[in-house]
Design an enzyme around this catalytic site. Sequence first.
Site, mmCIF file in Angstrom:
data_model
loop_
_atom_site.group_PDB
_atom_site.id
_atom_site.type_symbol
_atom_site.label_atom_id
_atom_site.label_comp_id
_atom_site.label_asym_id
_atom_site.label_seq_id
_atom_site.Cartn_x
_atom_site.Cartn_y
_atom_site.Cartn_z
ATOM 1 N N THR A 70 5.548 -11.090 4.937
ATOM 2 C CA THR A 70 6.464 -12.157 4.930
ATOM 3 C C THR A 70 7.517 -12.284 3.946
ATOM 4 O OG1 THR A 70 4.427 -13.402 5.458
ATOM 5 C CG2 THR A 70 6.399 -14.562 5.500
ATOM 6 N N HIS A 135 4.214 -19.759 9.506
ATOM 7 C CA HIS A 135 2.991 -19.088 9.811
ATOM 8 C C HIS A 135 2.355 -19.753 11.181
ATOM 9 C CE1 HIS A 135 2.956 -16.630 6.293
ATOM 10 N NE2 HIS A 135 2.501 -17.806 5.556
ATOM 11 N N ARG A 157 1.000 -7.020 11.005
ATOM 12 C CA ARG A 157 0.535 -5.759 10.192
ATOM 13 C C ARG A 157 -0.778 -5.393 10.451
ATOM 14 N NH1 ARG A 157 -0.050 -6.213 3.582
ATOM 15 N NH2 ARG A 157 -0.263 -4.064 2.970
ATOM 16 N N GLY A 291 1.614 -3.022 -1.521
ATOM 17 C CA GLY A 291 2.567 -2.708 -0.610
ATOM 18 C C GLY A 291 2.177 -1.429 0.038
HETATM 19 P P1 A3P Z 1 -0.637 -5.714 -0.341
HETATM 20 O O1 A3P Z 1 -1.372 -7.036 -0.681
HETATM 21 O O2 A3P Z 1 -1.372 -5.036 0.623
HETATM 22 O O3 A3P Z 1 0.011 -5.076 -1.522
HETATM 23 P P2 A3P Z 1 3.363 -11.803 2.404
HETATM 24 O O4 A3P Z 1 4.771 -11.468 2.187
HETATM 25 O O5 A3P Z 1 3.109 -11.981 3.848
HETATM 26 O O6 A3P Z 1 2.605 -12.707 1.638
HETATM 27 O O7 A3P Z 1 2.440 -10.365 2.281
HETATM 28 C C1 A3P Z 1 2.240 -9.605 1.066
HETATM 29 C C2 A3P Z 1 2.039 -8.299 1.519
HETATM 30 O O8 A3P Z 1 3.297 -7.696 1.346
HETATM 31 C C3 A3P Z 1 1.333 -7.642 -0.005
HETATM 32 O O9 A3P Z 1 0.660 -6.652 0.564
HETATM 33 C C4 A3P Z 1 2.548 -7.114 -0.894
HETATM 34 O O10 A3P Z 1 2.511 -6.195 -1.948
HETATM 35 C C5 A3P Z 1 3.524 -6.832 0.173
HETATM 36 N N1 A3P Z 1 4.834 -6.658 -0.078
HETATM 37 C C6 A3P Z 1 5.419 -8.002 -0.825
HETATM 38 N N2 A3P Z 1 6.773 -7.620 -0.887
HETATM 39 C C7 A3P Z 1 7.258 -6.518 -0.307
HETATM 40 C C8 A3P Z 1 8.302 -5.565 -0.217
HETATM 41 N N3 A3P Z 1 9.614 -6.003 -0.650
HETATM 42 N N4 A3P Z 1 8.218 -4.521 0.493
HETATM 43 C C9 A3P Z 1 7.013 -4.028 0.908
HETATM 44 N N5 A3P Z 1 5.827 -4.866 1.074
HETATM 45 C C10 A3P Z 1 5.668 -5.950 0.379
#
Ligand code: A3P
Length: 323
Positions: A70, A135, A157, A291
């Site tokens: 997100t 969400h 995902r 990530g």
């Molecule tokens: P992981 O916990 O697998 O590292 P959301 O943004 O929906 O809360 O999801 C969080 C997930 O997206 C986390 O995954 C986080 O590390 C990853 N994430 C956050 N910012 C990101 C970015 N700019 N690029 C890629 N992944 C990112």
Amino acid sequence: VNLRNEELNEEIKTLISSLPSDKDSSGKDVSKYQGCWYTHHALQAVLSFQKNFKPQDTDVIVASFPKCGTTWLKALTFALLHRSKYSSLHDHHHHPLLSDNPHVLVPYLEMNLYYYSEKPDLTKYSSSPRLFSTHMPLHALQEGLKDSTCKIVYMCRNVKDTLVSYWHFFCKKQINDEVISSFEDTFESFCRGVSLFGPFWDQVLSYWRGSLEDPNHVLFMKYEEMKAEPREQIKRLADFLGCPFTKEEEESGSMDEIIDLCSLRNLSSLEINKTGKLYNGRDNKTFFRKGEVGDWKNYLTPGMENKIDMIIQEKLQNSGLIL
Ligand code: A3P
């Protein structure tokens, strides 16, 4: 930090007493409404949103299941839509993404705006296009969008990485590594479909089907594809949003600049995301972890892998969606 009225209104209390109820793995009381598990306050917000939101056809909604990327999709969508404002070198240093967390720039309808007020003041989002996020599953969102033709971008995902990320975010307090719920227990309730905004597969399918029925209004994206081919995917997103990259932009590196600006490496290194907090008191840094694609291999046993694969296979069969 925003203060919410802790007391739920009478209407919602009556409704909740008639709904299936459970506890999610982070210990929160949840109720199932229109096929989706919500905390009581989120449910109250969903109802206020459905009743009071006045959509505009130019609105853009960033939708996702929690932990599917997100934050990344919010950053990318914001950067794409506003790129002409911050394109010169000088302005680039003043880009809002450098001083604000993406969740502040693209607020949640039910976890932020309607969470704190039945009728939030949306006038400060009056510059078009307004950018919101959610969400909620698609059918719940559409009740609030009425017949508006606004655009919805959805990020999905791999279920196993989502689950691992979910556990770190909701079930482990990163501060002192206190564990609210073990990975095993989180896994079990996730498989039963009891998770915030779950069941996961029902939500994913709602947007998948929506994107097939109405491809001009619902765009279905995948975290893994975004990682594997960011240029192609960001192009797809820009085309869908009606702000395609010009040849000139592609050649001048403006596309790569946006990818770089929104990268995990860049966002997580910013002061605001290292030390800042959100409106609800959460540390911004908890949104940025690894990530990676495939981190689940460090957490799921072969038995767990098999179990969740079977569930997904059964739930998604004949849908055409492969996760
Ligand atoms: P992981 O916990 O697998 O590292 P959301 O943004 O929906 O809360 O999801 C969080 C997930 O997206 C986390 O995954 C986080 O590390 C990853 N994430 C956050 N910012 C990101 C970015 N700019 N690029 C890629 N992944 C990112």
